[in-house]
Design an enzyme around this catalytic site. Structure first.
Site, short mmCIF file in Angstrom:
data_model
loop_
_atom_site.label_atom_id
_atom_site.label_comp_id
_atom_site.label_asym_id
_atom_site.label_seq_id
_atom_site.Cartn_x
_atom_site.Cartn_y
_atom_site.Cartn_z
N GLU A 1 0.83 -1.21 0.00
CA GLU A 1 0.00 0.00 0.00
C GLU A 1 0.87 1.26 0.00
O GLU A 1 0.73 2.14 0.84
CB GLU A 1 -0.98 -0.02 1.18
CG GLU A 1 -1.99 -1.15 1.06
CD GLU A 1 -3.12 -1.08 2.08
OE1 GLU A 1 -3.07 -0.22 2.99
OE2 GLU A 1 -4.06 -1.89 1.99
N GLU B 1 -5.10 -8.75 -0.62
CA GLU B 1 -5.94 -8.44 0.54
C GLU B 1 -7.38 -8.35 0.05
O GLU B 1 -7.69 -7.51 -0.81
CB GLU B 1 -5.53 -7.13 1.24
CG GLU B 1 -4.20 -7.21 1.98
CD GLU B 1 -3.91 -5.95 2.79
OE1 GLU B 1 -4.87 -5.28 3.26
OE2 GLU B 1 -2.72 -5.64 2.96
#
Length: 548
Positions: A210, A345
Site C-alpha cells: 500500500e 488483501e
C-alpha cells in the site's frame, strides 16, 4: 413455502437432483456449463492467506510458544496446522499489511531471548486494549518461525518487504538470508542458528505494501522509481524470484496507469522482472447517516438487515469490475500481459465489537453472510483465472474475515473456512465458461434502489470431474435451476450445501458447528446431461458431476 418444500431446502438429501425440471413447476433459473470454452487453470495460490502482526493473528492465533499447554509444534498451534492441511495449498503472506513497512526483518532472527521488543505499527489504533505482544512485539515469531509454520501447513511463503522505512540493501540481504546456500554467507550461518541450515527457498516477494498510503504516501510515479531500485540486481541463489508490486487502492485506475507508464521509463527490464500486481478490496456496509470514516462507516458483523445483507454481497461483486478494469489498464503497457493480478488483501470488514478477545484488534465474528462473500469472491477469481494468479484473504485468524478464531486453548473454524474446504476441488482445475440466467434481487441501498445477482458461481474441470459452485444470495427464497452441461455428458452428480436457517448464524466456542456443510446427495444422471437442483436461500452449494 409449504412444509414439504421447507424440508426439501433444509435437508440436502431430500433436496436431491433430478434429470429434468419438476413437472409441477418450471425452473426459476438456468446454468449452462460450456466445457468447450476453457478459461485457464485455476492457480491454487488464489486460495492464499494473509498473516500480519495485528491483534491476535500471530500471538494467540498462530504462535503459542514451545512451553504452552496448548498443543503445538515448535510453538505453532497444532490445531491450526491440522485444519490448514485440509485446504488448497496456496501461499501465506507475511508480515503485513501496514505492519510490513515498519518491520525490520533482522529483529526477528537469531536467538529468541536476544530479540528486541518493538512498538507495533498498530499500537496507537488499539486504544484501551490490554498491553501485550500485539502492542509491543516481542519478535518471538520471525522469519524462521513463519516459514516453519508455512511448511507445516504444506504451503509456500510470500514475504512483504519494507519499502517505506528500510533501504533496498536490506531487501536483497533478506533475500540472501532466506535463500543463500547453507554455510555460504554470514547471513546463511545466522539462518542456520535459527534452526534452518538449508535455504528457505522463498520465491514470492512483495515490494512494499500500500505504497499509496501506509507504505510511504508515495505517488505512482515515485513508487515506480522505488520499485526499480528495489528489484535491480537482487541475487537469485538458483531460486526463481517472483516480485509483486504494490498495486492500487480498490478502483484507483490512475495508480495502475501511473505506475506502469513510469515503470518502463528506462526500458522493459523492470517490467520483465515483475510477476504480479497487487490489488486490495474490502467489502463493508456504509450505515445510514454514517461518515466516510474507515471505521465508523462500517456495519455490525452479526446484527444487520436483509438490505445490509444484500449490500455486503454487492460489495463483494465489485471484484469483477476491479479485475477487468485494472487488467485493461495494465494491458496498455504490458500488451502481452506477462504481469498477473494478485489480490493479496480481500474480505469483509465490520465495525469493532464482535471480536472474541479484547486483544484482537480488527477482530470480528464471521457469519453465513461472510461465507457467501467468500464464495462469490472465489467464484470471481475462477471466472478470471487467466488474469488472477494469486489472492490472499484477510486475515487467517482472529482478524477481519478469518477462517479461524482462538482464545487461549479455545479454537473454532468459521463458515468462511468451510467455503475454502468446499471449493478445494477447483484448485488446479481448468476453469470453464459458465452462464447464469436468474432473476436479480432488488433491495434498498442507503440512498437508492439497487440489485444483486440472484445466482452466481463458477465451474472447473479436472480429469472427468466437473465442479460447479453456486451462491444463492436471496435471503428467503430457494431457486430451482436447470443445469445444462454443454460439450459433455453427465453420468452422476452429487451436491453439498453450506446454509443456515438464520442469516445471522455463526460458530462460537460453545456452538462450533452451528454453520457447517450439509450431507451430500448423489444420483446417476440420465442422457442429455440436464439436471435440476433446488438451491436453498442464503446458501453456497458445490455440485460435483462425473462426466462420461
Amino acid at each position: 413455502m409449504d412444509r414439504r418444500d421447507f424440508l426439501r431446502t433444509t435437508m440436502l438429501a431430500s433436496a436431491g437432483m433430478t434429470l429434468a425440471p419438476r413437472a409441477t413447476q418450471a425452473a426459476d433459473a438456468r446454468i449452462d456449463v460450456l466445457l468447450d470454452e476453457p478459461i485457464a487453470r485455476i492457480d491454487p495460490n488464489v486460495y492464499g492467506h494473509f498473516v500480519e502482526h495485528l491483534g491476535g493473528v500471530v500471538y494467540d492465533g498462530i504462535w503459542v510458544g514451545e512451553q504452552s499447554r496448548i498443543a503445538n509444534t515448535a510453538g505453532i498451534r497444532q490445531a491450526l496446522v491440522d485444519r490448514m492441511r485440509r485446504l488448497p495449498k496456496g501461499v501465506i503472506r507475511w508480515p503485513g499489511g501496514c505492519f510490513a513497512d515498519s518491520y525490520d526483518w533482522r529483529d526477528g532472527v537469531g536467538p529468541r531471548e536476544a530479540r528486541p521488543r518493538r512498538t507495533n505499527f498498530w499500537a496507537d489504533g488499539m486504544g484501551q486494549r490490554p498491553d501485550g505482544p500485539w502492542k509491543y512485539d516481542t519478535n518471538q515469531f520471525g522469519t524462521n518461525e513463519f516459514v516453519r509454520f508455512v511448511r507445516l501447513c504444506e504451503a509456500n511463503p510470500y514475504l512483504a518487504a519494507n519499502l517505506r522505512s528500510l533501504p533496498a540493501r536490506d531487501f536483497y540481504q533478506w533475500v540472501e538470508y532466506c535463500n543463500s546456500p547453507a554455510g555460504s554467507t554470514t547471513l546463511a550461518d545466522l539462518r542456520g542458528k535459527g534452526g534452518s541450515a538449508e535455504p528457505l527457498r522463498v520465491r514470492f516477494w512483495g515490494v512494499g505494501n500500500e505504497s499509496w498510503g501506509c507504505g510511504g504516501n508515495l505517488t505512482a510515479e515515485e513508487y515506480a522509481v522505488e520499485y526499480r531500485k528495489f528489484t535491480a540486481w537482487v541475487p537469485r541463489f538458483g531460486q526463481e524470484l517472483s516480485f509483486i508490486g504494490s498495486g492500487p487502492n480498490g478502483g484507483d485506475l490512475g495508480w495502475t496507469r501511473g505506475f506502469f507508464s513510469n515503470l518502463t521509463a528506462k526500458g522493459e527490464g523492470a517490467l520483465a522482472s515483475m510477476w504480479g500486481w497487487g490489488l486490495h478490496h474490502y467489502s463493508w456496509n456504509v450505515s445510514r447517516g454514517a461518515t466516510t470514516d474507515w471505521d465508523a462507516g462500517k456495519g455490525d458483523a452479526l446484527v444487520y438487515t436483509a438490505d445490509e445483507w444484500y449490500e455486503m454481497l454487492a460489495q463483494a461483486n465489485q471484484m469483477e469490475s476491479l479485475i477487468t478494469g485494472h487488467w485493461a489498464v495494465m494491458g496498455e503497457i504490458d500488451r502481452r500481459h506477462r504481469v498477473k493480478l494478485v489480490v493479496d488483501e480481500w474480505g469483509t470488514w465490520h465495525k469493532p465489537g464482535s471480536e472474541v478477545h479484547p486483544s484482537h484488534h480488527l477482530g470480528q465474528q464471521s457469519s453465513i453472510r461472510d461465507a457467501l462473500v467468500a464464495g462469490l469472491t472465489l467464484d470471481t477469481f475462477h471466472r478470471h483465472a487467466d488474469k488472477v494468479a494469486m489472492a490472499n484473504i484477510a486475515q487467517l485468524v482472529n482478524c477481519l474475515q478469518s477462517l479461524f478464531l482462538t482464545d487461549g486453548d479455545k479454537f473454532i473454524t468459521t463458515p468462511t473456512y468451510h467455503i475454502f474446504e468446499m471449493y478445494a476441488p477447483h484448485a488446479g482445475a481448468q476453469a470453464v465458461r459458465t452462464q447464469f440466467g436468474a432473476p436479480s434481487v432488488t433491495y434498498d441501498r442507503v440512498r437508492e434502489k439497487a440489485t444483486v445477482l440472484g445466482l452466481a458461481g463458477s465451474a472447473s474441470v479436472s480429469d472427468r470431474t466437473l465442479t460447479l459452485t453456486v451462491v444463492n444470495t436471496h435471503v428467503t427464497e430457494a431457486c430451482d435451476a436447470t443445469i445444462a452441461v454443454r460439450g459433455g455428458r453427465a453420468t452422476a452428480a452429487q451436491a453439498v450445501t453450506l446454509r443456515a436457517t438464520n442469516i445471522h448464524a455463526h460458530n462460537t466456542f460453545d456452538r462450533p458447528s452451528e454453520v457447517v456443510p450439509g450431507a451430500s446427495a448423489a444420483l446417476t444422471a440420465g442422457s442429455g446431461g440436464t439436471l435440476t437442483h433446488r438451491f436453498p436461500p442464503a446458501s453456497v452449494t458445490r455440485v460435483t458431476v462425473t462426466l462420461g
